[in-house]
Motif scaffolding. Structure first.
Motif, PDB file in Angstrom:
ATOM      1  N   PHE A  93       0.832  -1.209   0.000  1.00 27.01           N
ATOM      2  CA  PHE A  93       0.000   0.000   0.000  1.00 27.01           C
ATOM      3  C   PHE A  93       0.865   1.256   0.000  1.00 27.01           C
ATOM      4  N   ILE A  94       1.914   1.264   0.814  1.00 28.05           N
ATOM      5  CA  ILE A  94       2.813   2.426   0.874  1.00 28.05           C
ATOM      6  C   ILE A  94       3.448   2.681  -0.492  1.00 28.05           C
ATOM      7  N   ARG A  95       3.860   1.606  -1.172  1.00 29.85           N
ATOM      8  CA  ARG A  95       4.447   1.757  -2.519  1.00 29.85           C
ATOM      9  C   ARG A  95       3.417   2.324  -3.500  1.00 29.85           C
ATOM     10  N   PHE A  96       2.185   1.830  -3.391  1.00 29.29           N
ATOM     11  CA  PHE A  96       1.132   2.294  -4.297  1.00 29.29           C
ATOM     12  C   PHE A  96       0.874   3.790  -4.116  1.00 29.29           C
ATOM     13  N   ILE A  97       0.777   4.226  -2.866  1.00 32.37           N
ATOM     14  CA  ILE A  97       0.519   5.640  -2.584  1.00 32.37           C
ATOM     15  C   ILE A  97       1.701   6.499  -3.038  1.00 32.37           C
ATOM     16  N   ASP A  98       2.898   5.987  -2.854  1.00 32.82           N
ATOM     17  CA  ASP A  98       4.089   6.728  -3.292  1.00 32.82           C
ATOM     18  C   ASP A  98       4.062   6.936  -4.805  1.00 32.82           C
ATOM     19  N   LYS A  99       3.691   5.901  -5.533  1.00 34.52           N
ATOM     20  CA  LYS A  99       3.611   6.001  -6.993  1.00 34.52           C
ATOM     21  C   LYS A  99       2.485   6.925  -7.426  1.00 34.52           C
TER      22      LYS A  99
END
Length: 476
Positions: A93-99
C-alpha cells in the motif's frame, strides 16, 4: 442585400417562448441531475485494518472517492517490517501511494488509476468539533474517527462513510452519527448457503445402487436431471441399501467411493470417507475440509498425506500463528522452533495419534520417526511462505479460517509441479479480530473454487473425537 438571399425571419412570439422555456427546463433538468450525482457520490474513509486486509482496497470503491487519515499512514509505518502477510500488505500500500502521488501532494484530491474511478487524498485534520478523543479516550482509533467526522463537516454535500474491519470502531462511529461499514470485498453473501461438497439422495432406484456396486459407476443422467458440481460427493439411498459416490465431470458419471485405510486411520462415517477419498485422489490438487472441533479434519489430512509419502518429496504442516494478547511470537523466548512449538502442539498431537496406531517396533512407527528426523515431514510457519516455490510436496494448512482471502491466495500461488494443498478449519471458530465467518479465507476459497476439476470440498458433520467432545459441540 445580395440577390436571392433572404433576411432571417424571427420566430413567432409563442414559438420563441416555447424554445426559451425548453432551454430552461433542459438546464434545470441537467442541474438537478448534477446535484443528484453529487449527492449520491460517497467518500469512503478507510481504517488501517482495511489496508492490512487488502492493500488494493482503495481501488474497489468504483466511482466514489476514498480518503485515509494521516493516522493510518502512521500505523502502517509500524507494520512495514516483518514477514507476515499484514507486513506485505502495508508495504504494498505504501508503494502504491508513493507512486500515485509522485507528482502531486497527498492533501489534494488525486485521480485514481482506472476507468470510472474516484479520487483519493490523505486527511490531515483530525481535530473535529465533536472530539472522539474526549469522549472515548486518546488513541489512534479515535483520531481516525475525528478525521472522518471533520471530513463529514467539511463536505456536507457528500455522504461520508467510515470503512473498518474493527466492529467496535464501527459501533463508536455510529454512536457519533457517522455512517460506518465493514469492508465487503472478498466477503461471501450468506454463510448458510456456503457450498458443503456433499449431499444425501433419498429414494434412489435400487437398480442404480446395484449398478454402482457391480460396475463401480453409472451415467449421471440416470440419477440427476442436471449435472452437479465437479467432485461433489453423494450418499445414495434406496429402501434397503445405500452407496457412496462422487461425480466425475470428465467422465460424466457417478463413481463409487469405498472406505480406504490411510496409515492406520480408518474413516468412521460417510463424510470422513469422502474427505479421505479426495485427499488420496491424485487428480485432485486442492482440497478444503470444514467442520467443528473433533470431526477429524487434521487427522484425516495428515493420515492421507502419510499414505502418499512415496509420491511426494515432503509433507509440510502449517497453521496460522494467532498471538495471545496481540503480541508477536518474537516476544517468546528461544529460537523460531521454540517460539512456534506452543502453536503447533495440535499438529504434534495428531502425529502422535497416528504413530500410536502401531507398535514401537513396527516399521510404520519407525518410518514416521525417520520422516521427522530427515525433515520429510516438517512443521513450518506460514510467515515464511512468501516467495517460495513448493514442488513435489503435500501442504496441509490447519485452522485456515484464521487466514485472510489474500493469504489463502498467496499460499496456493506458491504451488509448483506435483503439489497438493489441503486446507482444514472451522469457519465458525475464528481467533483473529478482523475476520468472521463470511470474510475469512477458508469461506472465500470454498465459495470461489467450487466446481473446478482440481478442487474438492467436504463438510464434516459428526464429531468422532469422543462423546465428551460431542457434548461440548452440541450443548455448550
Amino acid at each position: 442585400m445580395p440577390k436571392n438571399t433572404k433576411a432571417p425571419v424571427a420566430p413567432p412570439a409563442a414559438e420563441a417562448t416555447t424554445v426559451k422555456a425548453g432551454k430552461k427546463a433542459s438546464a434545470k433538468k441537467q442541474s438537478t441531475a448534477t446535484a443528484a450525482n453529487i449527492k449520491s457520490k460517497k467518500v469512503f474513509v478507510l481504517d488501517t485494518s482495511v489496508i492490512l486486509y487488502d492493500h488494493s482496497a482503495i481501488q474497489n470503491f468504483k466511482e466514489h472517492d476514498v480518503a485515509i487519515p494521516i493516522t493510518v499512514l502512521e500505523e502502517l509505518d509500524n507494520f512495514k517490517k516483518g514477514n507476515d502477510i499484514k507486513n506485505f500488505e502495508a508495504r504494498e500500500f505504501i508503494r502504491f501511494i508513493d507512486k500515485l502521488s509522485a507528482e502531486h501532494m497527498l492533501q489534494d484530491w488525486l485521480p485514481l488509476n482506472g476507468k470510472n474511478k474516484g479520487k483519493f487524498k490523505v486527511l490531515m485534520n483530525n481535530a473535529s468539533t465533536q472530539d472522539a478523543t474526549t469522549i472515548f479516550g486518546d488513541k489512534n482509533d479515535h483520531h481516525i474517527l475525528n478525521s472522518a467526522l471533520q471530513l463529514q463537516a467539511d463536505e456536507p454535500q457528500h455522504k461520508v462513510v467510515l470503512v473498518t474491519k474493527d466492529i467496535n470502531l464501527r459501533l463508536k462511529a455510529r454512536a457519533l452519527n457517522l455512517t460506518s461499514e465493514d469492508y465487503e470485498t472478498g466477503k461471501i453473501r450468506d454463510v448458510n448457503e456456503l457450498y458443503t461438497g456433499n449431499d444425501i439422495l433419498e429414494d434412489v432406484p435400487a437398480v442404480i445402487i446395484n449398478e454402482l456396486y457391480e460396475k463401480g459407476s453409472c451415467a449421471i443422467d440416470k440419477v440427476l436431471p442436471t449435472p452437479p458440481t465437479d467432485n461433489h460427493y453423494f450418499v445414495l439411498k434406496s429402501f434397503k441399501n445405500s452407496v457412496l459416490a462422487y461425480y466425475n465431470q470428465a467422465e460424466k458419471q457417478l463413481e463409487r467411493v469405498d472406505k480406504q485405510l490411510a496409515y492406520g486411520v480408518k474413516p468412521r462415517n460417510a463424510e470422513q470417507t469422502f474427505a479421505l477419498h479426495a485427499i488420496l485422489d491424485p487428480r485432485i490438487k486442492l482440497i478444503s475440509i470444514q467442520g467443528v472441533a473433533g470431526t477429524g479434519k487434521t487427522l484425516l489430512a495428515l493420515a492421507g498425506a502419510l499414505e502418499q509419502r512415496r509420491e511426494y518429496k515432503q509433507i509440510y504442516l502449517a497453521r496460522p500463528v494467532v498471538p495471545l494478547s496481540n503480541k508477536d511470537i518474537g516476544y517468546l523466548p528461544g529460537d523460531i522452533k521454540s517460539k512456534l512449538n506452543p502453536y503447533m502442539e495440535p499438529l504434534w498431537d495428531n502425529l502422535k495419534y497416528i504413530q500410536n496406531q502401531f507398535s514401537e517396533t513396527s516399521k510404520e512407527f519407525q518410518k514416521l520417526r525417520d520422516m521427522i528426523e530427515l525433515e520429510k515431514l516438517m512443521i513450518t510457519p506460514l510467515a515464511y511462505i512468501r516467495g517460495r516455490s513448493l514442488s513435489n510436496i503435500i501442504f496441509i494448512v490447519d485452522e485456515a479460517q484464521n487466514l485472510t482471502p489474500h493469504e489463502v491466495k498467496t499460499i496456493i500461488s506458491r504451488a509448483g509441479e506435483n503439489t497438493k494443498i489441503i486446507f482444514t478449519g472451522d469457519i465458525y471458530q475464528i481467533d483473529t479480530p478482523y475476520l468472521d465467518s463470511q470474510s475469512n479465507g477458508l469461506s472465500y476459497l470454498i465459495d470461489r473454487a467450487k466446481d473446478h476439476p482440481l478442487y474438492a470440498h467436504i463438510t464434516l458433520l459428526k464429531g468422532e473425537r469422543s462423546e465428551l467432545a460431542n457434548l461440548a459441540n452440541e450443548l455448550l
